[in-house]
Design a protein around this motif. Structure first.
Motif, PDB file in Angstrom:
ATOM      1  N   ALA A 106     -11.197  -0.745  -0.941  1.00 55.09           N
ATOM      2  CA  ALA A 106     -11.118  -1.947  -0.112  1.00 55.09           C
ATOM      3  C   ALA A 106     -11.364  -3.230  -0.901  1.00 55.09           C
ATOM      4  CB  ALA A 106     -12.122  -1.859   1.033  1.00 55.09           C
ATOM      5  N   GLY A 107     -11.923  -3.134  -2.092  1.00 58.20           N
ATOM      6  CA  GLY A 107     -12.293  -4.331  -2.839  1.00 58.20           C
ATOM      7  C   GLY A 107     -11.104  -5.103  -3.376  1.00 58.20           C
ATOM      8  N   GLN A 108     -11.092  -6.397  -3.128  1.00 55.68           N
ATOM      9  CA  GLN A 108      -9.987  -7.225  -3.591  1.00 55.68           C
ATOM     10  C   GLN A 108      -9.915  -7.273  -5.119  1.00 55.68           C
ATOM     11  OE1 GLN A 108      -7.595  -8.879  -1.540  1.00 55.68           O
ATOM     12  NE2 GLN A 108      -8.490  -7.415  -0.110  1.00 55.68           N
ATOM     13  N   THR A 109     -11.056  -7.084  -5.788  1.00 60.03           N
ATOM     14  CA  THR A 109     -11.053  -7.108  -7.244  1.00 60.03           C
ATOM     15  C   THR A 109     -10.374  -5.878  -7.838  1.00 60.03           C
ATOM     16  OG1 THR A 109     -13.245  -6.075  -7.286  1.00 60.03           O
ATOM     17  CG2 THR A 109     -13.164  -8.474  -7.363  1.00 60.03           C
ATOM     18  N   ASP A 110     -10.065  -4.901  -6.988  1.00 59.14           N
ATOM     19  CA  ASP A 110      -9.390  -3.696  -7.453  1.00 59.14           C
ATOM     20  C   ASP A 110      -7.871  -3.832  -7.449  1.00 59.14           C
ATOM     21  OD1 ASP A 110     -11.722  -2.326  -7.931  1.00 59.14           O
ATOM     22  OD2 ASP A 110     -11.782  -1.371  -5.963  1.00 59.14           O
ATOM     23  N   THR A 111      -7.368  -5.018  -7.221  1.00 54.81           N
ATOM     24  CA  THR A 111      -5.921  -5.228  -7.211  1.00 54.81           C
ATOM     25  C   THR A 111      -5.427  -5.487  -8.631  1.00 54.81           C
ATOM     26  OG1 THR A 111      -6.073  -6.212  -5.011  1.00 54.81           O
ATOM     27  CG2 THR A 111      -4.029  -6.570  -6.233  1.00 54.81           C
ATOM     28  N   PRO A 112      -4.553  -4.637  -9.171  1.00 58.64           N
ATOM     29  CA  PRO A 112      -4.075  -4.836 -10.542  1.00 58.64           C
ATOM     30  C   PRO A 112      -3.194  -6.083 -10.650  1.00 58.64           C
ATOM     31  CG  PRO A 112      -3.711  -2.579  -9.796  1.00 58.64           C
ATOM     32  CD  PRO A 112      -4.054  -3.394  -8.588  1.00 58.64           C
ATOM     33  N   PRO A 113      -3.049  -6.603 -11.842  1.00 57.60           N
ATOM     34  CA  PRO A 113      -2.142  -7.741 -12.049  1.00 57.60           C
ATOM     35  C   PRO A 113      -0.688  -7.292 -11.972  1.00 57.60           C
ATOM     36  CG  PRO A 113      -3.028  -6.993 -14.144  1.00 57.60           C
ATOM     37  CD  PRO A 113      -3.747  -6.206 -13.083  1.00 57.60           C
ATOM     38  N   ALA A 114       0.191  -8.265 -11.806  1.00 60.93           N
ATOM     39  CA  ALA A 114       1.622  -7.938 -11.695  1.00 60.93           C
ATOM     40  C   ALA A 114       2.152  -7.273 -12.956  1.00 60.93           C
ATOM     41  CB  ALA A 114       2.417  -9.214 -11.392  1.00 60.93           C
ATOM     42  N   ASP A 115       1.555  -7.573 -14.098  1.00 64.99           N
ATOM     43  CA  ASP A 115       2.026  -7.005 -15.366  1.00 64.99           C
ATOM     44  C   ASP A 115       1.190  -5.803 -15.797  1.00 64.99           C
ATOM     45  OD1 ASP A 115      -0.297  -8.350 -15.905  1.00 64.99           O
ATOM     46  OD2 ASP A 115       0.443  -9.379 -17.694  1.00 64.99           O
ATOM     47  N   ALA A 116       0.650  -5.068 -14.828  1.00 62.02           N
ATOM     48  CA  ALA A 116      -0.142  -3.878 -15.140  1.00 62.02           C
ATOM     49  C   ALA A 116       0.686  -2.899 -15.959  1.00 62.02           C
ATOM     50  CB  ALA A 116      -0.620  -3.216 -13.851  1.00 62.02           C
ATOM     51  N   PRO A 117       0.040  -2.104 -16.800  1.00 61.68           N
ATOM     52  CA  PRO A 117       0.786  -1.214 -17.705  1.00 61.68           C
ATOM     53  C   PRO A 117       1.482  -0.054 -17.015  1.00 61.68           C
ATOM     54  CG  PRO A 117      -1.588  -0.821 -17.898  1.00 61.68           C
ATOM     55  CD  PRO A 117      -1.413  -2.042 -17.041  1.00 61.68           C
ATOM     56  N   VAL A 118       1.126   0.246 -15.758  1.00 63.47           N
ATOM     57  CA  VAL A 118       1.771   1.343 -15.034  1.00 63.47           C
ATOM     58  C   VAL A 118       2.051   0.890 -13.602  1.00 63.47           C
ATOM     59  CG1 VAL A 118       0.822   3.262 -16.357  1.00 63.47           C
ATOM     60  CG2 VAL A 118      -0.497   2.292 -14.482  1.00 63.47           C
ATOM     61  N   PRO A 119       3.011   1.521 -12.917  1.00 61.74           N
ATOM     62  CA  PRO A 119       3.259   1.199 -11.504  1.00 61.74           C
ATOM     63  C   PRO A 119       2.033   1.496 -10.656  1.00 61.74           C
ATOM     64  CG  PRO A 119       5.051   2.502 -12.427  1.00 61.74           C
ATOM     65  CD  PRO A 119       3.949   2.535 -13.432  1.00 61.74           C
ATOM     66  N   TRP A 120       1.836   0.725  -9.592  1.00 66.02           N
ATOM     67  CA  TRP A 120       0.688   0.931  -8.715  1.00 66.02           C
ATOM     68  C   TRP A 120       1.074   0.561  -7.289  1.00 66.02           C
ATOM     69  CZ3 TRP A 120      -0.705  -3.608  -6.332  1.00 66.02           C
ATOM     70  CH2 TRP A 120      -0.299  -4.802  -6.962  1.00 66.02           C
ATOM     71  N   LEU A 121       0.263   1.037  -6.342  1.00 65.14           N
ATOM     72  CA  LEU A 121       0.501   0.764  -4.931  1.00 65.14           C
ATOM     73  C   LEU A 121      -0.833   0.772  -4.207  1.00 65.14           C
ATOM     74  CD1 LEU A 121       2.767   0.438  -2.708  1.00 65.14           C
ATOM     75  CD2 LEU A 121       2.551   2.902  -2.358  1.00 65.14           C
ATOM     76  N   LEU A 122      -1.055  -0.227  -3.340  1.00 62.01           N
ATOM     77  CA  LEU A 122      -2.266  -0.285  -2.534  1.00 62.01           C
ATOM     78  C   LEU A 122      -2.075   0.542  -1.268  1.00 62.01           C
ATOM     79  CD1 LEU A 122      -3.099  -4.114  -2.735  1.00 62.01           C
ATOM     80  CD2 LEU A 122      -3.927  -2.267  -4.208  1.00 62.01           C
ATOM     81  N   LEU A 123      -3.102   1.292  -0.885  1.00 59.03           N
ATOM     82  CA  LEU A 123      -3.058   2.107   0.334  1.00 59.03           C
ATOM     83  C   LEU A 123      -3.917   1.477   1.421  1.00 59.03           C
ATOM     84  CD1 LEU A 123      -1.778   4.149  -1.600  1.00 59.03           C
ATOM     85  CD2 LEU A 123      -3.066   5.949  -0.454  1.00 59.03           C
ATOM     86  N   ASN A 124      -3.266   1.147   2.519  1.00 57.73           N
ATOM     87  CA  ASN A 124      -3.879   0.625   3.740  1.00 57.73           C
ATOM     88  C   ASN A 124      -4.697  -0.644   3.530  1.00 57.73           C
ATOM     89  OD1 ASN A 124      -3.818   0.947   6.531  1.00 57.73           O
ATOM     90  ND2 ASN A 124      -5.894   1.752   6.585  1.00 57.73           N
ATOM     91  N   ARG A 125      -4.257  -1.470   2.633  1.00 56.41           N
ATOM     92  CA  ARG A 125      -4.792  -2.827   2.545  1.00 56.41           C
ATOM     93  C   ARG A 125      -3.796  -3.715   1.820  1.00 56.41           C
ATOM     94  NH1 ARG A 125      -6.824  -4.806  -2.377  1.00 56.41           N
ATOM     95  NH2 ARG A 125      -7.390  -3.202  -3.911  1.00 56.41           N
TER      96      ARG A 125
END
Length: 309
Positions: A106-125
Motif C-alpha cells: 500500500a505504500g506510495q514509496t513502493d512505486t517504481p520509477p517509469a524507467d525501472a529495469p524490469v516491467p512492473w504492475l501495481l495490484l489494487n492501488r
C-alpha cells in the motif's frame, strides 16, 4: 542439439547418441546459463504486504497458476518482513534475476520509477503519476456489504475501515458512504484499523464507545473482522443478536469463525491471474489502468441478522 534445433547440422545418428548420453547421465539444463543466453530468468516477483492476511494466499494462488501456465516461476515476499523489499526486487531484476514484478503493497514509496529495469504492475492501488495498475472494485463491494445490512433493516451502521494510507480503504469507505446516502441514511461512526486481527481487535473499544446504538458494522477486511468478533465477545456482545458484522473479502476460514462470518467475496484469484497475464503480455511502457468488473458476491452466514426491535 538437445532442443532439436534444425539450424544445427548434425547427423541423426549423432543426435541419438547425445540423447542417450543425456539420459544415462541424468543431465539437466543449466537455467542460469540459459537465462544469460536468452536474457530472461523465467522468474517473476510478487511483493505482498504481509503473510498474516489470508486473502493474499488466494491472490498468490491465482498468480502462480498463470505463471505455471506460462512456464514461469513465482517468488513471493512480504514487505512487512524487510523494509525496502520492492527495491530489493528491483535490484534483483536489474541483474537479470527477475523478468517482472507485481507490487501489492500500500505504500506510495513502493512505486517504481517509469524507467525501472524490469516491467512492473501495481495490484489494487493507484499511485500519483503511475498508469500501471490493476484494481478490484472496492467501492462496489463495500456498497454491496452496506446494502446487505440495510436490506435486513439496519439503519445505524458503523464502518471499520482499513488504514488511512491504503487507497483500497478509501474506496471501501466511499462505497459505504454512498450506500448509506442512497438509502437516505446518515453514516455512522467510521474508525480506522489495520487489515489484521490485531487491528480489528484493538478497534473494538473505540467502536463501542463511538456508536452505542450501532446495530451493524461493515468491516473492510476479514482479518480485522476476525479480531472484531473476538473483541465484541470479550465485551459481552453477541453477534448477531446485539450487533451484525459483515466483511469485505471471503475465504474458507470465514465459515469457521464464531459465528461464521457473512462476507462479500471479490475476485482475488482472478486478480492474481490477470496481473501475471498483463505483466507478460503488455509492453513495459504501456499504460495499464484496469478494474476487474465482475466477481463481487454476497456470502450470507450467521454473523448478520435483522436488528432487534
Amino acid at each position: 542439439m538437445l532442443n532439436d534445433d534444425p539450424a544445427l547440422r548434425a547427423r541423426e545418428e549423432t543426435r541419438q547418441r547425445v540423447r542417450q548420453a543425456v539420459k544415462e547421465l541424468g543431465y539437466q539444463p543449466n537455467r542460469i546459463a540459459r537465462s544469460l543466453r536468452t536474457a530472461t530468468s523465467n522468474t517473476l516477483g510478487l511483493v505482498i504486504p504481509n503473510f498474516e492476511n489470508p486473502i493474499w494466499a488466494v491472490v498468490v494462488d491465482g498468480a502462480e497458476t498463470e505463471a505455471d501456465a506460462r512456464g514461469k516461476t513465482l517468488i513471493v515476499a512480504s514487505a512487512a518482513r524487510t523494509p525496502g523489499r520492492v527495491q530489493q526486487f528491483l535490484d534483483l531484476g536489474a541483474h537479470g534475476g527477475l523478468d517482472g514484478i507485481l507490487i501489492a503493497t500500500a505504500g506510495q514509496t513502493d512505486t517504481p520509477p517509469a524507467d525501472a529495469p524490469v516491467p512492473w504492475l501495481l495490484l489494487n492501488r493507484r499511485a500519483e503519476g503511475s498508469r500501471r495498475y490493476l484494481l478490484l472494485d472496492d467501492e462496489a463491494a463495500a456498497h454491496r456489504a452496506t446494502t446487505a445490512l440495510i436490506d435486513l433493516g439496519h439503519t445505524r451502521i458503523a464502518h471499520l475501515s482499513g488504514p488511512a494510507h491504503a487507497e483500497s480503504a478509501g474506496r471501501r469507505t466511499s462505497g459505504y458512504r454512498k450506500a448509506m446516502a442512497d438509502h437516505g441514511l446518515a453514516p455512522g461512526p467510521i474508525l480506522e484499523a489495520d487489515y489484521s486481527f490485531t487491528g480489528g481487535n484493538t478497534a473494538t473499544d473505540a467502536l463501542l464507545a463511538a456508536g452505542a446504538e450501532t446495530t451493524g458494522v461493515v468491516v473492510a477486511n476479514i482479518a480485522s473482522a476476525s479480531g472484531l468478533l473476538v473483541g465484541l465477545r470479550a465485551h459481552g456482545k453477541h453477534v448477531p443478536d446485539d450487533i451484525s458484522v459483515i466483511a469485505i473479502h471471503d475465504h474458507p476460514l470465514a465459515g469457521a469463525f464464531d459465528p461464521p462470518l457473512t462476507t462479500v467475496s471479490m475476485p482475488l484469484f482472478e486478480m492474481g491471474r490477470r496481473a501475471v497475464a498483463l505483466l507478460l503480455d503488455t509492453d513495459p511502457q504501456d499504460a495499464i489502468e484496469e478494474t476487474i468488473p465482475d466477481g463481487i458476491e454476497l456470502i450470507p452466514r450467521a454473523s448478520t441478522a435483522p436488528p432487534k426491535a
